[in-house]
Design an enzyme around this catalytic site. Structure first.
Site, short mmCIF file in Angstrom:
data_model
loop_
_atom_site.label_atom_id
_atom_site.label_comp_id
_atom_site.label_asym_id
_atom_site.label_seq_id
_atom_site.Cartn_x
_atom_site.Cartn_y
_atom_site.Cartn_z
N ASP A 546 0.84 -1.19 0.00
CA ASP A 546 0.00 0.00 0.00
C ASP A 546 0.88 1.25 0.00
O ASP A 546 1.87 1.32 0.74
CB ASP A 546 -0.89 -0.02 1.24
CG ASP A 546 -1.91 1.09 1.25
OD1 ASP A 546 -2.68 1.19 0.28
OD2 ASP A 546 -1.94 1.86 2.23
N GLU A 583 1.61 0.40 -4.93
CA GLU A 583 1.20 1.70 -5.44
C GLU A 583 2.41 2.63 -5.43
O GLU A 583 2.87 3.03 -4.37
CB GLU A 583 0.10 2.28 -4.54
CG GLU A 583 -1.18 1.47 -4.54
CD GLU A 583 -2.20 2.04 -3.57
OE1 GLU A 583 -3.31 2.36 -4.02
OE2 GLU A 583 -1.89 2.16 -2.38
#
Length: 959
Positions: A546, A583
């Site tokens: 993340d 990400e």
């Protein structure tokens, strides 16, 4: 999420104000080692050496600062801020200059420092600092580039730094006339790393006849551990004192502790309260915990009693994976998977063991995807996270039977869900408390070892149906901080070290809250240790990071190397098959490498680490998550079937459509930066020479496995919902279903790694909710019986969606937007067909940039540009293809035609003339009657493609 309230936090910007000290109440703390009573000032003296070990009872105080309009001394700063840094043993950094004045470091072992008009009082030690000409040394600015312009100050070489780091610290600057002009606290991670970087054992270490507890806490003044028999309540069996060695606190206990629980009591100065605190915390290296992390479970993760039957053989039973290029990913939330699955036993729904229900609707669906070729299931966060109580008896529920009677556009559903959303069993889980242990709410019993055993059973079950497992890891932030929050762990043990702070000393919150600092040695070590733990002890097959851009590149590279180095003989797993991606967004305090080279998209080229390709997502669907809601994209009607959004006129919409095609074509070629194509202006360009509207290169990857191509994920609206929003209101439901399939087909047929959100293949809806992280089971429902896609279950929650309610209501109240079971079944078949096509030929999964550059071509280019059509070919070695090796035993040439027009399209190109192309066998046998109307005429090289259709043609290899 917001930061915990800090009653001691004051504005750090008190420039041009005078100050008066106001003391708060004192609090008694444990006896601490005393420092020498002798204090020397001056760089040539022996400074602060703690030779005395006499104990003394200590009191501490915290100070706040208020403005005194009468005082005549202008004093900047406060002890509540930390604007100075201690980055290296004898070097301090501070962005301050008082000319020919003087600078001092102050320390108090009892946290008794206070600011007066004369400077700082209440100190045990006052140390003169010498300003250094030439600024900070290179090793400091390399690690901390954001303080590159700060002044450097040198401390005396005989300073007892180790003892000082256990104190409250501050620096003050005095002008030449002796007046105190500036005061502030210190940020310590640099000097802590230099003195206390540690690679030895941490956590509970089990040997044959003993258990040792090992806690890294170099700034602590004392550490105790209380041992409990039970997970909650009761008096401790015993409380033991840990002894420190080089910043690590250690105690050795009997093996009989196994199965018990423990809690650390850490006596440490905490900068947020300006006090010596007694912090009660679990172990950062805990491998088991009680419900809601009250206590650490002493669980030997290697114990045979914690292993499901056949666990040690799992590495040899993993689904075959020849190359990372063969990976395809299905993103799934553990609770979503089975919370509404009536074919799962009620006591297993929403948890780990639902995946072991071999005949459930959900498992049968996964088997279907696996049989079609899907390789990996990506599980949303499954570590211990906050905001869902581990104790299911405390959960609140809504009356779903009543909600089902309400209109599809009613406000009532969201009102009832919102009323209990922080007390139900639902949350995505991007709010970490502890990274290294499974979440208790997904286990049948949150106490004891159940969560360990059941998580392993889940991984084993998924592997046995042909699917590898990816864990969603969230190392970029933590749920809580401070000395008292029950969900604060790391910040209780070494305050101010694990979290990234701004130049005033406040915690950075750009990732949501409590950003972590992987540029600090022991933060990076904890991340690496945690990855190895999940890989070796839970045999997971990959990790999705993340907000990976907030982690340093060197951390990600080390992680890759470490995981790749794991072996079945040494570690029981084959590390070469573990894949990591994340990400790579570049924003916040780390943007543009402000804190060091970060793991952003542009920085990861050549590492083999995947990053999400937002370029193809935005081009396919239109705009982006933060752009106009109705902005259309390549498949949602841009220029060809316009909606009510203002796209700047027809000419501009046409241009946007052409540019979107360029972006998609680069994505189809794995988003490679050096892939050559003809752009919409007729120029030969590289992928890196095609630009987004923000001016960033579209192509950034050097290897195909560095690109994760996707159009939907857990964030933002589902694919079907965004299609329903962006397509024109006059678009039929059948057309919307075809648009959903068009978007999925682009991703399924790209080079690189395709990524699908669970439910893309089911026309999944969240009733147009754009952020369902806490919207309960009601809005997040998945139905593997295929009876419903969850459309029209009420207006989505107000806080994230109310501004769009007028647009949403217009669609939800219209019954023509809701698919029936036949639409959903057709969508599932179309999706599995795409997977079968992808895995029917290695040409869709090329392993090198060179292979893609040599074999992939795009043909619908100016001057023969047909709007809304992509024509892609992939060529294998054969008699007419000089220089190409043969990698596909079945097909020597493949053509993919993607027609997003609302009408049939014909495309002729002499490159295709006289080939023996035919519709792919999977499509020839498909239940989609429209795709079967696709045609190829060899004499002219002409293709006929039906409206809103992706057709794949293949040329079988001549034997």
């Amino acid at each position: 999420m917001s930061s915990p309230y800090n009653p001691f936090a004051l504005s750090s910007n008190l420039h041009n104000h005078n100050l008066r000290v106001v003391p708060f109440n004192f609090s008694l703390i444990k006896k601490l080692p005393s420092f020498s009573n002798s204090i020397f000032i001056g760089s040539n003296s022996r400074i602060f050496h703690s030779s005395s070990k006499k104990g003394l009872s200590c009191f501490c105080c915290s100070m706040a600062v208020e403005v005194d309009s009468v005082s005549q001394i202008e004093l900047q700063g406060t002890l509540n801020s930390s604007r100075a840094y201690w980055p290296s043993k004898y070097i301090l950094a501070w962005n301050v200059d008082v000319g020919n004045g003087s600078y001092y470091l102050f320390a108090s072992k009892t946290a008794a420092l206070r600011v007066t008009n004369d400077g700082i009082e209440g100190y045990d030690v006052k140390i003169k600092l010498d300003k250094v000409n030439g600024g900070l040394p290179a090793h400091v600015t390399e690690k901390f580039p954001h303080i590159r312009g700060y002044s450097a100050f040198r401390a005396p070489a005989n300073l007892d730094v180790e003892s000082l780091l256990k104190c409250q610290l501050a620096v003050a600057a005095f002008s030449g006339d002796g007046a105190c002009r500036n005061v502030t606290g210190l940020q310590l991670p640099g000097v802590i790393d230099e003195l206390y970087s540690y690679d030895g054992p941490l956590g509970a270490v089990f040997s044959e006849d003993s258990i040792s507890l090992n806690l890294w806490a170099p700034t602590a003044q004392a550490v105790n551990a209380s041992i409990y028999r039970d997970p909650l309540g009761g008096e401790p069996l015993q409380t033991v004192q840990l002894n420190e060695s080089s910043g690590v606190w250690i105690v050795v206990g009997p093996r009989s502790w196994e199965g018990c629980y423990y809690v650390y009591e850490v006596t440490v100065y905490h900068h947020t309260t300006l006090r010596i605190e007694k912090c009660f915390a679990i172990d950062p290296y805990a491998r088991g915990v009680s419900a809601d992390v009250k206590r650490t479970l002493l669980a030997d993760i290697k114990s045979e009693s914690l292993k499901p039957e056949g666990w040690d053989n799992l590495a040899d039973e993993k689904p075959h994976l020849l190359s990372p290029s063969d990976i395809s990913i299905y993103e799934l939330h553990i609770r979503d998977f089975s919370a509404y699955d009536l074919t799962v036993s009620p006591d297993l729904r929403g948890g780990y063991l639902a995946f072991t229900s071999q005949d459930s609707a959900g498992v049968n669906h996964l088997k279907k995807l696996s049989a079609a070729g899907l390789t990996h299931v990506h599980l949303l966060p499954s570590f211990q996270f906050a905001e869902v109580d581990d104790d299911k008896k405390k959960w609140k529920f809504v009356d779903t039977k009543m909600l089902e009677t309400l209109p599809p556009d009613s406000e009532e559903q969201q009102a009832q869900i919102t009323a209990i959303r922080d007390e139900d069993g639902y949350n995505w889980g991007y709010n970490p408390v502890l990274w290294g242990t499974p979440k208790g709410s997904y286990a049948t019993d949150p106490n004891g070892p159940s969560r360990i055993i059941e998580f392993r059973k889940m991984v084993q079950a998924l592997n046995h149906i042909g699917l590898r497992v990816v864990l969603d890891v969230v190392y970029n932030h933590l749920n809580s901080s401070g000395p008292s929050d029950v969900n604060s762990v790391l910040d209780k043990i070494v305050p101010g070290y694990y979290l990234r702070r701004d130049n005033d000393g406040a915690i950075e919150n750009s990732t949501c809250i409590n950003d972590t600092a992987s540029e600090h040695y022991m933060v990076e070590r904890l991340i690496l240790d945690d990855l190895k733990h999940w890989s070796v002890n839970y045999k997971v097959d990959g990790f999705r990071f993340d907000l990976m851009g907030h982690i340093m590149k060197h951390t990600m590279v080390k992680a890759t190397s470490m995981l790749q180095g794991l072996s079945k003989t040494q570690d029981g797993v084959e590390g070469s098959s573990i894949y990591i991606y994340g990400e790579g967004w570049d924003f916040g305090e780390v943007a543009n490498n402000a804190r060091g080279v970060n793991a952003s998209q542009m920085n990861l080229s050549g590492t083999g680490i995947g990053s999400f390709n937002d370029r193809i997502r935005d081009a396919v669907l239109g705009g982006g998550p933060f752009g106009p809601l109705l902005q259309q994209g390549y498949v949602t009607g841009l220029s060809l079937q316009p909606n009510d959004n203002d796209h700047g006129g027809k000419a501009n919409a046409d241009r946007m459509l052409a540019v979107a095609k360029d972006h998609i074509q680069v994505g189809l070629a794995a988003n490679l930066r050096d892939f050559m194509l003809t752009n919409c202006d007729g120029r030969q360009v590289k992928g890196s020479e095609v630009y987004t509207y923000g001016g960033s290169p579209v192509g950034y990857a050097m290897q195909p496995i560095e690109t994760i191509n996707y159009v939907s994920a857990h964030d933002n609206e589902t694919l079907f919902d965004i299609v329903s929003l962006k397509t024109a209101t006059y678009t039929s439901l059948d057309e919307r279903c075809r648009v959903n399939h068009l978007a999925t087909s682009i991703i399924a047929l790209t080079q690189g790694i395709p990524f699908f959100h669970a439910g893309d293949e089911l026309l999944r809806s969240k009733s147009l909710d754009r952020d369902s992280y806490n919207s309960g089971d009601w809005f997040n429902r998945l139905d593997f019986s295929y009876n419903t896609n969850n459309w029209g279950v009420g207006l989505p929650p107000k806080d994230q969606n109310q501004n769009n309610w007028p647009i949403i209501k217009q669609r939800l109240e219209n019954p023509s937007y809701k698919p029936d079971k036949s639409h959903i079944i057709a969508a599932v078949e179309n999706f599995t067909n795409l997977l079968q096509i992808r895995y029917s030929s290695p040409l869709f999964r090329l392993r090198s940039a060179k292979d893609i550059e040599d074999r992939v071509r795009f043909h619908n280019n100016v001057p023969s540009w047909i709007p809304g059509l992509i024509a892609m070919s992939i060529e294998d070695g054969h008699a007419g293809a000089s220089g190409l090796s043969q990698i596909d035993p079945k097909f020597q040439y493949i053509v993919v035609m993607i027609n997003v027009q609302p009408t049939e399209t014909k495309f002729t190109n002499p490159d295709f003339r006289a080939k023996s192309l035919q519709l792919h066998p999977v499509l020839s046998m498909s239940g989609d009657t429209i795709v079967k109307e696709s045609k190829y005429e060899p004499s002219t090289g002409c293709f006929t493609v039906p409206p809103k259709t992706t057709a794949v043609f293949v040329e079988p290899r001549h034997v």
